[in-house]
Scaffold this active site. Structure first.
Site, mmCIF file in Angstrom:
data_model
loop_
_atom_site.group_PDB
_atom_site.id
_atom_site.type_symbol
_atom_site.label_atom_id
_atom_site.label_comp_id
_atom_site.label_asym_id
_atom_site.label_seq_id
_atom_site.Cartn_x
_atom_site.Cartn_y
_atom_site.Cartn_z
ATOM 1 N N ASP A 69 -24.461 1.926 -15.476
ATOM 2 C CA ASP A 69 -23.949 1.848 -14.091
ATOM 3 C C ASP A 69 -24.258 2.964 -13.329
ATOM 4 O OD1 ASP A 69 -22.210 1.108 -12.158
ATOM 5 O OD2 ASP A 69 -20.952 2.863 -12.558
ATOM 6 N N GLU B 259 -29.236 0.654 -13.629
ATOM 7 C CA GLU B 259 -28.610 0.242 -12.078
ATOM 8 C C GLU B 259 -29.347 1.675 -11.450
ATOM 9 O OE1 GLU B 259 -25.283 -1.010 -9.308
ATOM 10 O OE2 GLU B 259 -24.806 0.575 -10.757
#
Length: 653
Positions: free
Chosen positions: A312, A348
């Site tokens: 993330d 990401e």
């Protein structure tokens, strides 16, 4: 007598007791606390120290012992957790506002035994270009599935019920990407509203499986789930959050790292840097912080046999202050690690800090989520003009960002939908987000969804609207699965789940997020169609991805054609809305032919003369394909695409 030792950090049992070790250079008064089930506890000094690590050995301690540490905050005793804890005894929660008194009501850390019977089952070790990622929430997947045992609904063990294993096989699912399962604490503003962080992106402890999803023992049940998924050929990718912690900014609670060492987080003067939007930013350029991240990643692989990670806001991990570098220490640490360099690594590739958008800039060996394909494909099939050229670029693997010379190790991860944003059913049912249930007056969530409702906002029984929506879903999935790259699919989209227009359901631990297994005829048809398309991707598209990767990439054929079969010219890219893509492997190998019709009128495509035996492997229109008698032309319905395959080529065009 057993001597205490600084390593490994955490709680480690031996034949005589348990060694407790914690890195705590800023916690001079720290004490070990051992808790009884009643909540009563006894404290022990950490009588040894080495390089900021404080440690002790306590005889007679066994697996299952509850523990934690006690410090002083403003002259009051305050409970904190062990950053290296491997389990906690209950789900996380507290009544706001947080205080030192309330800290003692938090879940206690638990001493665990890492031993587990894997029964000879080993990870599938699937090539990364074979992966089709199905993003899944542990609870949401099975909470409402009536075929799953009630005690296992919404739990780790629910993932491996016989019904779910049959579902994966039926849908040709080979990889589950689980939303965060590390123990998550809910943000204060959610606790005030009696809500939770359903998605799990607010880590409290990095290597503790969240007991929210366990019937009794989260460690045992998660390992069991992974073993049985592996037994059935399914890999498990964990979505992990190392960019921030649940301690938040300066006014956030003290759970552990803040009290142990003031250097764990990036500071800008006296303020916490907030490159994540969550109040703090973990500083992985700081050796103890880097050690914590690396040790916990390695633990997930070595003790849980996790197959890879999706990071993330991964740009944060490559930060050196305000600047991102693919040569950052974190990437080098992963690249030299004998365990981690063998697993899948997915980034990401952005955060919200300065220079935070780093798509295409991660090191070799990292695959990146590609928001360009998402946005362009949504716009293209909605009928927006001016996107044909970039749509073609994305279909071909975004080679402007990811050179095919580095495929599959830099192969793009393509997606249309993710956990954040509209799910696919809502992408074709809503023009606007509807996040009122989140309690923020619909101010949260992304505003640029590139969606459409095709006449009615939300649910419709109008057959023309329903048919248009179903066709658009098929267009999206065909574009995704037959683009060069690693496809990422929301498991919710397999069931045509709707979140009723909520594009930021991070706090919706209810039927908004839990998948609805009551399927209409349309939903069953789409599910069956998608299963066949995933199978077709593996059978027909995967060999092309491999042929177009690495050294052999320049020995293949790529032709962009007008619908009459002639080659595209420069000006055509700005004028046409229908185009054909003709691919061939090697000099005379297998061929694919894509007929892409963005217009609102039928388009007659001329099939290449390189073969006479073209077979249709995909048609996103719900009707039969109209074909000329000599099989040289096909009529493609409005706003749809069809893909054809032939084995071998007759001549070189």
């Amino acid at each position: 007598m057993q001597c205490s030792r600084p390593y490994p950090l955490g709680a480690t049992t031996d034949s005589q007791g348990c060694n407790f070790s914690i890195y705590a250079p800023d916690a001079e008064d720290i004490k070990l606390a051992l808790f009884e089930k009643s909540g009563e506890f006894k404290t022990y000094p950490l009588d040894s120290e080495y390089a900021g690590i404080k440690f002790t050995h306590i005889a007679g301690i066994t697996v299952g012992q509850r523990y934690g540490y006690i410090i002083e905050v403003k002259n009051k005793a305050h409970f904190i957790s062990d950053p290296y804890a491997k389990a906690i005894d209950k789900p996380l929660h507290y009544q706001v506002p947080f205080s030192s008194d309330k800290s003692f009501q938090l879940a206690k850390c638990v001493v665990v035994d890492d031993a587990f019977d894997w029964q000879g089952v080993t990870p599938p070790n699937r090539p990364r270009d074979e992966m089709v990622l199905f993003e899944t929430h542990v609870k949401g997947l099975t909470k409402l599935n009536p075929s799953v045992s009630p005690s296992h609904q919404g739990c780790y063990l629910g993932l491996i019920s016989s019904d779910m294993l049959a579902f994966y096989k039926q849908q040709n699912i080979n990889t589950l990407q689980l939303l965060p399962i590390a123990a998550c604490m809910h943000e204060p503003h959610l606790l005030k509203m009696n809500k939770v962080n359903y998605w799990g992106y607010n880590p409290y402890l990095f290597m503790v499986p969240d007991p929210r999803y366990a019937e009794k023992d989260a460690v045992l049940e998660l390992k069991t789930a992974i073993r049985e998924l592996h037994r059935n050929g399914i890999e498990v990718i964990l979505d992990v959050v190392y960019n921030h912690t649940a301690e938040g900014g300066a006014d956030g609670p003290v759970f552990n790292l803040k009290a142990l060492d003031k250097h764990y987080y990036i500071k800008q003067g006296e303020h916490f840097a907030n490159y994540t939007g969550c109040g703090n930013t973990v500083d992985v350029t700081y050796q103890p912080a880097l050690n914590l991240v690396m040790d916990t990643l390695r633990y997930w692989v070595s003790e849980y046999q996790i197959d890879g990670f999706r990071f993330d806001l991964a740009a944060t991990l490559g930060r050196q202050g305000e600047h991102f570098s693919p040569d950052a220490g974190f990437f080098k640490a992963v690249g030299q690690d004998p365990i981690l360099k063998q697993v899948k690594l997915i980034a990401e590739p952005w955060d919200i800090g300065p220079n935070g958008y780093q798509v295409g800039n991660f090191p070799l060996g990292w695959n990146e989520c590609n928001d360009r394909l998402r946005d362009i494909t949504r716009s293209f099939w909605r009928g927006d003009h001016g996107y044909l050229k970039e749509f073609a670029t994305r279909i071909m693997g975004s080679r402007d960002l990811y050179s095919a010379a580095n495929w599959p190790y830099k192969l793009t991860v393509n997606y249309i939908t993710y956990h954040d944003g509209f799910c696919m059913q809502d992408l074709v049912s809503y023009k606007h987000k509807h996040n009122e249930a989140n309690g923020e007056q619909n101010r949260d969530g992304h505003g640029d969804n590139r969606s459409d409702n095709y006449g009615v906002e939300g649910h419709s029984e109008n057959p023309l609207i329903v048919e248009k929506r179903e066709k658009q879903k098929r267009n999206f999935m065909a574009s995704l699965l037959f683009a060069f790259g690693i496809p990422h699919i929301l498991t919710a989209d397999v069931l045509s789940h709707t979140q009723k227009g909520n594009n930021n359901a991070y706090c919706q631990d209810n039927e908004i997020s839990w998948l609805n297994w009551q399927l209409s005829d349309n939903k069953l048809r789409f599910r069956a169609w998608l299963a066949e398309l995933v199978k077709a991707r593996q059978e027909y598209m995967l060999p092309f991805i491999r042929a177009f990767s690495g050294k052999q990439r320049n020995h293949n054929r790529i032709y962009w054609r007008r619908i009459d079969g002639s080659f595209m010219e420069h000006d055509d890219w700005n004028q046409l809305s229908s185009v054909a893509l003709h691919l061939g492997i090697g000099e005379a190998g297998n061929e694919l032919f894509y007929c892409i019709n963005q217009t609102n009128a039928p388009a007659r495509f001329t099939l290449p003369e390189t073969a006479d035996n073209w077979i249709m492997i995909c048609n996103t229109d719900s009707h039969d394909l109209h074909q000329s008698i000599d099989h040289k032309q096909v009529l493609i319905a409005p706003t749809s695409m069809a893909i054809f395959f032939t084995q071998g080529a007759k001549t070189h065009p």
